[in-house]
Structures are given as structure tokens and as C-alpha cells.
Write an enzyme that holds these catalytic residues in place. Structure first.
Site, PDB file in Angstrom:
ATOM      1  CG  ASP A  29      -2.038   0.991   1.133  1.00 14.10           C
ATOM      2  OD1 ASP A  29      -3.199   0.568   1.201  1.00 14.10           O
ATOM      3  OD2 ASP A  29      -1.759   2.213   0.999  1.00 14.10           O
ATOM      4  CB  ILE A  30       1.132   4.074  -2.387  1.00 16.47           C
ATOM      5  CG1 ILE A  30       2.324   4.872  -2.871  1.00 16.47           C
ATOM      6  CG2 ILE A  30      -0.132   4.915  -2.320  1.00 16.47           C
ATOM      7  CD1 ILE A  30       3.489   4.055  -3.302  1.00 16.47           C
ATOM      8  CG  HIS A  93      -8.384  -3.280  -2.150  1.00 16.67           C
ATOM      9  ND1 HIS A  93      -9.304  -2.579  -2.896  1.00 16.67           N
ATOM     10  CD2 HIS A  93      -8.178  -2.533  -1.023  1.00 16.67           C
ATOM     11  CE1 HIS A  93      -9.633  -1.467  -2.264  1.00 16.67           C
ATOM     12  NE2 HIS A  93      -8.974  -1.422  -1.109  1.00 16.67           N
ATOM     13  CG  HIS A  95      -6.582  -2.811   3.391  1.00 14.83           C
ATOM     14  ND1 HIS A  95      -5.815  -1.704   3.127  1.00 14.83           N
ATOM     15  CD2 HIS A  95      -7.795  -2.557   2.852  1.00 14.83           C
ATOM     16  CE1 HIS A  95      -6.540  -0.806   2.468  1.00 14.83           C
ATOM     17  NE2 HIS A  95      -7.748  -1.304   2.290  1.00 14.83           N
TER      18      HIS A  95
HETATM   19  P1  5GP Z   1      -9.880   1.399   0.325  1.00 16.72           P
HETATM   20  O1  5GP Z   1     -10.443   1.395  -1.102  1.00 16.72           O
HETATM   21  O2  5GP Z   1      -9.746   0.010   0.881  1.00 16.72           O
HETATM   22  O3  5GP Z   1     -10.649   2.323   1.218  1.00 16.72           O
HETATM   23  O4  5GP Z   1      -8.417   2.006   0.264  1.00 16.72           O
HETATM   24  C1  5GP Z   1      -7.601   1.865  -0.869  1.00 16.72           C
HETATM   25  C2  5GP Z   1      -6.161   1.687  -0.447  1.00 16.72           C
HETATM   26  O5  5GP Z   1      -5.371   1.687  -1.631  1.00 16.72           O
HETATM   27  C3  5GP Z   1      -5.616   2.806   0.455  1.00 16.72           C
HETATM   28  O6  5GP Z   1      -5.036   2.217   1.613  1.00 16.72           O
HETATM   29  C4  5GP Z   1      -4.581   3.529  -0.411  1.00 16.72           C
HETATM   30  O7  5GP Z   1      -3.459   3.966   0.301  1.00 16.72           O
HETATM   31  C5  5GP Z   1      -4.217   2.470  -1.447  1.00 16.72           C
HETATM   32  N1  5GP Z   1      -3.874   3.026  -2.753  1.00 16.72           N
HETATM   33  C6  5GP Z   1      -4.602   3.938  -3.453  1.00 16.72           C
HETATM   34  N2  5GP Z   1      -3.997   4.205  -4.628  1.00 16.72           N
HETATM   35  C7  5GP Z   1      -2.871   3.444  -4.666  1.00 16.72           C
HETATM   36  C8  5GP Z   1      -1.836   3.302  -5.639  1.00 16.72           C
HETATM   37  O8  5GP Z   1      -1.826   3.895  -6.703  1.00 16.72           O
HETATM   38  N3  5GP Z   1      -0.844   2.418  -5.342  1.00 16.72           N
HETATM   39  C9  5GP Z   1      -0.827   1.713  -4.166  1.00 16.72           C
HETATM   40  N4  5GP Z   1       0.208   0.879  -3.982  1.00 16.72           N
HETATM   41  N5  5GP Z   1      -1.783   1.828  -3.229  1.00 16.72           N
HETATM   42  C10 5GP Z   1      -2.792   2.700  -3.473  1.00 16.72           C
END
Ligand code: 5GP
Length: 130
Positions: A29-30, A93, A95
Site C-alpha cells: 500500500d502506497i 482488495h 488489506h
Molecule cells: P480502500 O479502497 O480500501 O478504502 O483504500 C484503498 C487503499 O489503496 C488505500 O489504503 C490507499 O493507500 C491504497 N492506494 C490507493 N492508490 C494506490 C496506488 O496507486 N498504489 C498503491 N500501492 N496503493 C494505493
């Protein structure tokens, strides 16, 4: 529709990959909650994780299990916490977050800022434990 995660799958944008096979990908995660915070995705784009067909869903969690065990061997922590949120990226996804307390998997807390070198080192170390 092509999500940011599909762009990672296609190699159009970079990611610190941890594990990959024909159908699934794991990458750091970035904006991590903890060092080693990893996302596990199906390459096939589906928004809601519970819409994934049963066999693929089971395979996704088996893939995540292997990755979680490799993270546990790499990052000192009590447990690997698991969460599905999906409010930001509409591509299913999982985590995987190394945790020592419940606070470590609080998604509202400030994220870590890691250097490119740190990301690269962590992803390589996890990969080597697979
Ligand atoms: P969620 O959709 O589960 O609420 O969060 C999406 C997750 O993806 C976040 O923790 C965010 O930091 C991560 N994320 C969003 N864009 C990118 C990206 O371009 N690259 C990576 N490696 N992680 C990402």
C-alpha cells in the site's frame, strides 16, 4: 472502466510487488498504516469483493494467506490484521496489516511516509519469504 489497480496489473503505473500469479497480485500500500501493509487483489476487476465468483474468492483468500504468512516472517508484529474496505478504490482488495494493537489497523490514523528505498526493501524481503 479501468481502476488504478488494473493499471498496476497492466504495468501502466508502478507498484512495489510482493507476490504475483496468473490471477492475483499483492503489492505494498502506497500510504501504509504500518511497514509491510500489503494489498491483495484479483487481477480481474470487480468492485465489491462479495460479488467475486466462489472459486476465485476462495483462491484470493488462499493467495492472501500465503502473503500474510510471508509478511509475518518479515515484519516483527503480533498478528497480521486483515480488512476489506474498498471505499477509495473500486477494485476488490484485501488489506494485510502487521499489528501489535487495535490502533495499528485504525484506518483513520495518519499514514506512514516511507522512502522508495524502504518500500523496495520491504517488498523484496516479503517476497523472499514466500
Ligand atoms: P480502500 O479502497 O480500501 O478504502 O483504500 C484503498 C487503499 O489503496 C488505500 O489504503 C490507499 O493507500 C491504497 N492506494 C490507493 N492508490 C494506490 C496506488 O496507486 N498504489 C498503491 N500501492 N496503493 C494505493
Amino acid at each position: 472502466m479501468s481502476t488504478i489497480f488494473s493499471k498496476i496489473v497492466a504495468g501502466e503505473i508502478p507498484a512495489y510487488k510482493v507476490a504475483e500469479d496468473e490471477n492475483f497480485l499483492a503489492f505494498l500500500d502506497i500510504n501504509p498504516l504500518a511497514k509491510g501493509h500489503t494489498l491483495v487483489i484479483p487481477k480481474k476487476e470487480t468492485d465489491n469483493i462479495f460479488d467475486i465468483e466462489d472459486n476465485e474468492y476462495q483462491q484470493l483468500f488462499l493467495f492472501a494467506k500465503k502473503v500474510a504468512n510471508a509478511i509475518k516472517k518479515t515484519v516483527p508484529c503480533e498478528k497480521i490484521g486483515i480488512a476489506v474496505v474498498g471505499l477509495e478504490v473500486a477494485h476488490a482488495h484485501i488489506h494485510l496489516v502487521p499489528i501489535n494493537s487495535i490502533y495499528d489497523i485504525d484506518f483513520s490514523k495518519p499514514k506512514l511516509s516511507l522512502s522508495a528505498n524502504e518500500f523496495a526493501l520491504i517488498s523484496e524481503r516479503i517476497s523472499s519469504k514466500l
